[in-house]
Design a protein around this motif. Structure first.
Motif, short mmCIF file in Angstrom:
data_model
loop_
_atom_site.label_atom_id
_atom_site.label_comp_id
_atom_site.label_asym_id
_atom_site.label_seq_id
_atom_site.Cartn_x
_atom_site.Cartn_y
_atom_site.Cartn_z
N MET A 229 0.89 -1.15 -0.02
CA MET A 229 -0.04 -0.04 0.19
C MET A 229 1.00 1.24 -0.11
O MET A 229 0.97 2.04 -1.08
CB MET A 229 -0.91 0.10 1.37
N GLU A 230 1.63 1.42 1.16
CA GLU A 230 2.40 2.53 1.34
C GLU A 230 3.78 2.26 0.57
O GLU A 230 4.50 3.24 0.05
CB GLU A 230 2.66 2.98 2.84
N PHE A 231 4.22 1.09 0.68
CA PHE A 231 5.65 0.62 0.26
C PHE A 231 5.75 -0.57 -0.66
O PHE A 231 4.80 -1.61 -0.11
CB PHE A 231 6.81 0.89 1.42
N ASN A 232 6.30 -0.57 -1.62
CA ASN A 232 6.35 -1.78 -2.25
C ASN A 232 8.03 -2.44 -1.81
O ASN A 232 9.06 -1.86 -1.97
CB ASN A 232 6.58 -1.61 -3.67
N GLU A 233 7.72 -3.76 -1.14
CA GLU A 233 9.12 -4.35 -0.68
C GLU A 233 10.47 -4.34 -1.70
O GLU A 233 10.13 -4.55 -2.95
CB GLU A 233 8.85 -5.64 -0.53
N ALA A 234 11.43 -3.90 -1.20
CA ALA A 234 12.51 -3.48 -2.09
C ALA A 234 12.90 -4.94 -3.13
O ALA A 234 13.06 -4.92 -4.30
CB ALA A 234 13.60 -2.97 -1.44
N LEU A 235 12.91 -6.01 -2.54
CA LEU A 235 13.19 -7.13 -2.92
C LEU A 235 12.23 -7.58 -3.87
O LEU A 235 12.54 -8.72 -4.71
CB LEU A 235 13.62 -8.20 -1.97
N ARG A 236 11.15 -7.19 -3.79
CA ARG A 236 10.17 -7.35 -4.81
C ARG A 236 9.79 -6.41 -6.05
O ARG A 236 8.79 -6.41 -6.80
CB ARG A 236 8.83 -7.98 -4.23
N THR A 237 10.89 -5.42 -6.06
CA THR A 237 10.38 -4.17 -6.88
C THR A 237 11.13 -4.48 -8.26
O THR A 237 12.72 -4.43 -8.30
CB THR A 237 10.70 -2.83 -6.05
N VAL A 238 10.43 -4.25 -9.13
CA VAL A 238 11.11 -4.52 -10.52
C VAL A 238 11.73 -3.12 -11.05
O VAL A 238 12.83 -3.16 -11.49
CB VAL A 238 10.06 -5.18 -11.69
N ASN A 239 10.84 -2.21 -11.02
CA ASN A 239 11.11 -1.00 -11.72
C ASN A 239 11.97 0.07 -10.80
O ASN A 239 11.64 0.06 -9.69
CB ASN A 239 9.95 -0.21 -12.00
N PHE A 240 12.80 0.68 -11.40
CA PHE A 240 13.78 1.64 -10.60
C PHE A 240 13.07 2.59 -9.79
O PHE A 240 12.13 3.36 -10.10
CB PHE A 240 14.56 2.24 -11.68
N GLU A 241 13.43 2.54 -8.42
CA GLU A 241 12.88 3.45 -7.38
C GLU A 241 11.35 3.36 -7.38
O GLU A 241 10.76 4.38 -7.05
CB GLU A 241 13.44 4.75 -7.62
N HIS A 242 11.06 2.39 -7.60
CA HIS A 242 9.44 2.11 -7.34
C HIS A 242 9.14 1.44 -5.85
O HIS A 242 8.33 1.37 -5.34
CB HIS A 242 8.77 1.16 -8.41
#
Lengths: 539, 398
Positions: B251-264
């Motif tokens: 919701m507020e954050f996208n877990e870094a280890l599951r983030t595909v797009n840069f700085e998403h």
């Protein structure tokens, strides 16, 4: 003695709301209250240690969210908690449970009548359409239909537009709806008597009409046009009792620098050169101000605390004939445990909620017959709720209190004045009725407060104990409230206003009358308006 | 469930409280969390939300991940992993923490329980085993054990929660300050209670050996009967946490280890959690990137908004003017708050535009037709809901 901009007579919730908005605009205001406590009919009192009764009003739905939000009543301790369904008790073993959940509600109706279960959708849709329109008029000053002032003409045009949007067919229906009886109106939809009776009951609450009396269908609407967080027709409880509402508004009054004086009943509104200039208190003190605002009902205001000679011709008679008949009593009962009711599943959500001892349309009409004959009903209609089942702050843990709104109960009895003995007999009639559905109920009683119209008038100041400060019949609504020509909160004496439920849009713990009056006052005093516009889910 | 069930591999697991929860889940409103069957709500989401604010209610946190981190180097290892100074956590105290990648992007948030000088419990929303094992690398005396399935945990939240625990016989529970851990004997074992929660209200979390879960539930519910106890699910949790302005993954954050797009993904500074980052302690994951971000300032800032009108601004863009020409952010969570009576939201807003006007473009449906409205937003600095009882020790009875 300091000079005030405004004196507000009566610290009921509308008086306090009015004071809050005037104080917010920077006016120096004082609210004078005859009782030692504030709140009027939105009050919580601990008459038995550990139990906190909402002595008069007991549930809340009309409170305008826009005001709740604008005055930040949450900050001042107010939280409204919705309660789940209730049970309608028929004359015999029949029970109609109204569940909060749509699917469950439908199945329960179907159990009684598949026809009515389907018809309920149409009924709710029609009622929602009517209430949407009325809701739009709540926080607006009614136009004067005889005036040619641009503001009144604009407002009439606004109303015409809203009506026109309904479409031609609905326009006719609307007019019909306004003049019908609740029972007749429901004939159009339902076949099952208990369902009809359950749906009709809001049409008689607080009014000296029967389910078959013309005009009762509008009152039905008046009771379902409120909402709790956008769920229209839902009812909630104020945590800590209804007094929490008044206390929170008083918190806002204090925040804005307003003053509230208790034990300060008004003996007379002072009028000099046809202008209101202040009040004389019962203790003889005189307070003067630029304006005087009465939160008392119209009859009490003009016939009890004003001099007939200070009023223009005709006003005294209009006030004297203002329809404000007492029709209901209130019995608050402290209980040592949760009562059990026959024929009801032990569903912890619904079985604890509200109990409506509806009977049937016939029972309700017979109950009204008693009132016409100057007696309390032999077999009364009772709307009950057990607030402690939902609110942990109003009774000791494991113990409860039950609020019983009883109809009918006349202000004047045919066999002479109310006495403590008659009051107790009236209370007994209520216990007897409940006992019929809850064997052993009597054994749970720890304390009881029985209030007939006599007590309600004496303690709260509502004439005849009428909970709406005047009946909600079409002759006394909208621009006719309280009197034709005085529907805009300004009264026949200059610098005098009214802000209670005797004004548009009428009774209920809504804060609207007080807020609307404040808006008019600020306009007259050329101050910036502090009253918010209404906020709709159904915009 | 037998092994002959051809769908055994797909069926959701049941938590330690399932036997009781299913009886109370009258609407069969089930969702899933970390492979467990998990209640969306039990009877009525709004009612359950109000139990959290008005009486007390329980939330089954069995599916939440729990790791026991033991050994002489446990503290040093955690301190290397999270941004907060673990050394400052007192014995039998709990601390809210976040941990980041080397780029300072947030992996997850969670709580660290200091149970002994060499024993900690870490809880978090998503499984974290791989990251923990990587974090252990280089430390000699530390073991990480996933104890999620060994411990049954139940959150009890709401104004009558302390009174309920007192009635249950937990003597001295009223002396627990926020983030304290207390222990009570229970059926020959130990019941651990922490004054923690995810609702912003008075509340506790109860931790017990899995075998005693049902006994604990029964004692708690017997005690809570006079205090309005009721189970609540995901729906009510999400309402309560938003009023408290607590963040949620996805919701507020996208877990870094599951983030595909840069700085998403996000940094703690973007999530207004800068107070959790301690640059005075020794090196930790993401330190240099976070230091740079602190000096530069975050691109976005998570902001609390009070929005005019009453249409929740779910999924709305935020603009710098009513004309909606310049898009400056997006709403992450939004709702009408029944307690505060306000239209609240959390939004990620470009930091440079924070001080200016904020407008939300809100879409809503009415009988199949779409409507929109542009509403003015006001920034709030404090949580929408923060009652005094949540901080009071001893807390009031209701």
């Amino acid at each position: 003695m300091s000079n005030y901009d405004a004196i507000i007579i009566g610290a009921g919730h509308n008086g306090l709301t009015n004071a809050a908005y005037l104080a917010k605009a920077g006016l120096n205001v004082v609210v004078v209250e005859k009782n030692e406590y504030i709140g009027g009919a939105a009050v919580t009192r601990e008459l038995q240690e550990g139990w906190k009764y909402s002595n008069c009003s007991y549930v809340c739905s009309m409170m305008r969210q826009a005001i709740h939000r604008d005055l930040d009543l949450a900050k001042h301790g107010l939280i409204l908690v919705p309660y789940l369904g209730n049970i309608n008790f028929g004359d015999g073993d029949e029970r109609l449970l109204s569940y909060h959940n749509e699917e469950a509600a439908h199945l329960e109706l179907k159990r009684h009548s598949p026809h009515d279960a389907d018809a309920m959708h149409r009924f709710q849709t029609d009622l929602t359409r009517y209430s949407q329109l009325i809701r739009k008029t709540l926080m607006r000053t009614p136009p004067d239909p005889t005036s040619f002032r641009p503001r009144d003409i604009m407002e009439l045009l606004y109303l015409a537009k809203q009506f026109w949007k309904l479409g031609e067919k609905e326009l006719y229906e609307y007019v019909r709806f306004f003049t019908m009886s609740a029972a007749e109106y429901l004939e159009d939809y339902f076949e099952n008597d208990l369902i009809k009776a359950a749906m009709a009951s809001p049409g008689i609450i607080g009014t000296a009409l029967g389910v078959y009396s013309p005009g009762s269908s509008y009152i039905l609407l008046h009771h379902v046009m409120g909402d709790v967080d956008g769920s229209i027709g839902a009812w909630g409880l104020a945590r800590g009792g209804m007094g929490a509402i008044s206390n929170a508004i008083a918190g806002a009054v204090n925040e804005f620098g307003g003053e509230i004086r208790t034990n300060s009943g008004v003996q007379k509104i002072l009028v000099e050169n046809r202008k209101a200039v202040g009040v004389v208190l019962e203790n003889g003190d005189e307070i003067r101000a630029r304006i005087v605002v009465s939160n008392l009902d119209a009859k009490r205001t003009f016939t009890r605390i004003m001099d007939k000679n200070d009023l223009p011709d005709g006003i005294y008679d209009k006030a004297k004939n203002f329809k404000i008949r007492g029709s209901s009593g209130k019995v608050n009962i402290a209980l040592s445990g949760m009562p059990k009711f026959t024929g009801v599943p032990e569903n912890r959500y619904v079985a604890r909620g509200g109990q409506v001892f509806t009977g049937s349309l016939e029972t309700m009409e017979r109950a009204y017959d008693c009132w016409k004959h100057g007696r309390w009903s032999d077999d009364p209609f009772i709307e009950s709720v057990i607030p402690s089942a939902w609110d942990p702050t109003v009774a000791p843990p494991g113990q409860h209190w039950m609020s019983n709104f009883v109809q009918y109960c006349p202000a004047e009895l045919s066999d002479g004045p109310w006495t403590p003995e008659k009051r107790d007999q009236f209370g007994e009639s209520v216990i007897k009725k409940i006992e019929g559905y809850s064997p052993g109920f009597r054994d749970l009683i720890v304390h009881m407060e029985v209030r007939t119209p006599y007590e309600i008038e004496k303690e709260i100041g509502l004439t005849e104990g009428n909970i709406f400060q005047g009946e909600l019949t079409i002759d006394q609504l909208f621009f006719n409230r309280p009197f034709p020509g005085y529907g805009q909160y300004r009264m026949p004496v200059k610098n005098m206003y009214m802000c209670g439920s005797s004004t548009h849009p009428g009774g209920g713990v809504s804060s609207v009358c007080g807020a609307n009056a404040a808006r008019e006052i600020l306009m007259d005093l050329r101050r910036t308006n502090t009253v918010p516009e209404d906020d709709f889910y159904d915009e | 469930m037998t092994t002959t069930d051809p769908y055994a591999g797909e069926r959701l697991k049941r938590t330690a409280f399932y036997a009781r929860a299913k009886e109370l889940n009258i609407r069969d409103a089930w969702a899933a969390w970390n492979g467990y069957k998990f209640a969306e709500y039990y009877y009525d989401a709004e009612y359950e939300y109000f139990c959290v604010r008005n009486t007390c209610a329980t939330y089954d946190i069995c599916p939440m991940q729990k790791y026991e981190i033991k050994g002489r180097d446990a503290e040093a290892m955690l301190n290397r992993m999270v941004t907060r100074d673990v050394k400052k956590i007192g014995l039998n105290r709990v601390a809210y923490c976040v941990w980041c990648t080397d780029e300072g992007r947030m992996i997850d948030d969670g709580t660290i329980f200091k149970l002994a000088d060499d024993r900690f419990m870490l809880t978090c929303g998503s499984p974290c085993t791989a990251w923990l094992e990587m974090s252990v690398f280089g430390f000699d005396d530390v073991t990480v054990t996933d104890v999620t399935d060994d411990i049954a945990a139940l959150s009890l939240q709401g104004p009558t929660s302390c009174a309920t625990l007192k009635k249950m016989g937990l003597q001295g529970i009223d002396t627990a300050k926020p983030f304290d851990i207390l222990y009570f004997p229970f059926q020959g074992d130990t019941l651990m209670v922490s004054r923690t929660g995810f609702t912003g209200d008075l509340g506790y979390e109860l931790w017990i050996k899995k075998d005693l879960a049902i006994e604990m539930w029964d004692e708690l519910y017997a005690a809570g009967d006079d205090y309005g106890i009721q189970p609540f699910g995901e729906a009510a949790t999400n309402m309560a946490r938003l009023e408290a302005a607590f963040i949620m993954p996805a919701m507020e954050f996208n877990e870094a280890l599951r983030t595909v797009n840069f700085e998403h993904d996000q940094t703690p500074f973007e999530l207004s959690l800068g107070w959790l980052v301690d640059f005075k302690k020794p090196h930790f994951s993401g330190r240099s990137a976070l230091l740079k971000e602190k000096q530069r300032g975050p691109k976005y800032t998570l902001t609390k908004l009070d929005i005019e009108g009453n249409r929740p601004a779910a999924g709305s863009y935020i603009y710098s003017s009513k004309l909606c020409t310049k898009e400056i952010g997006y709403v992450t969570s939004a709702m009408w708050s029944p307690s505060v009576k306000a239209n609240i939201a959390l939004a990620m807003i470009k930091t440079d535009y924070l001080e200016g006007n904020l407008w939300a473009e809100i879409y809503y449906e009415k009988e199949l037709r779409q409507y929109s409205r542009v509403a003015r937003c006001t920034r709030k600095t404090k949580p929408f809901w923060a009652p005094a009882r949540a901080r009071a020790t001893p807390p009031p009875d209701h």
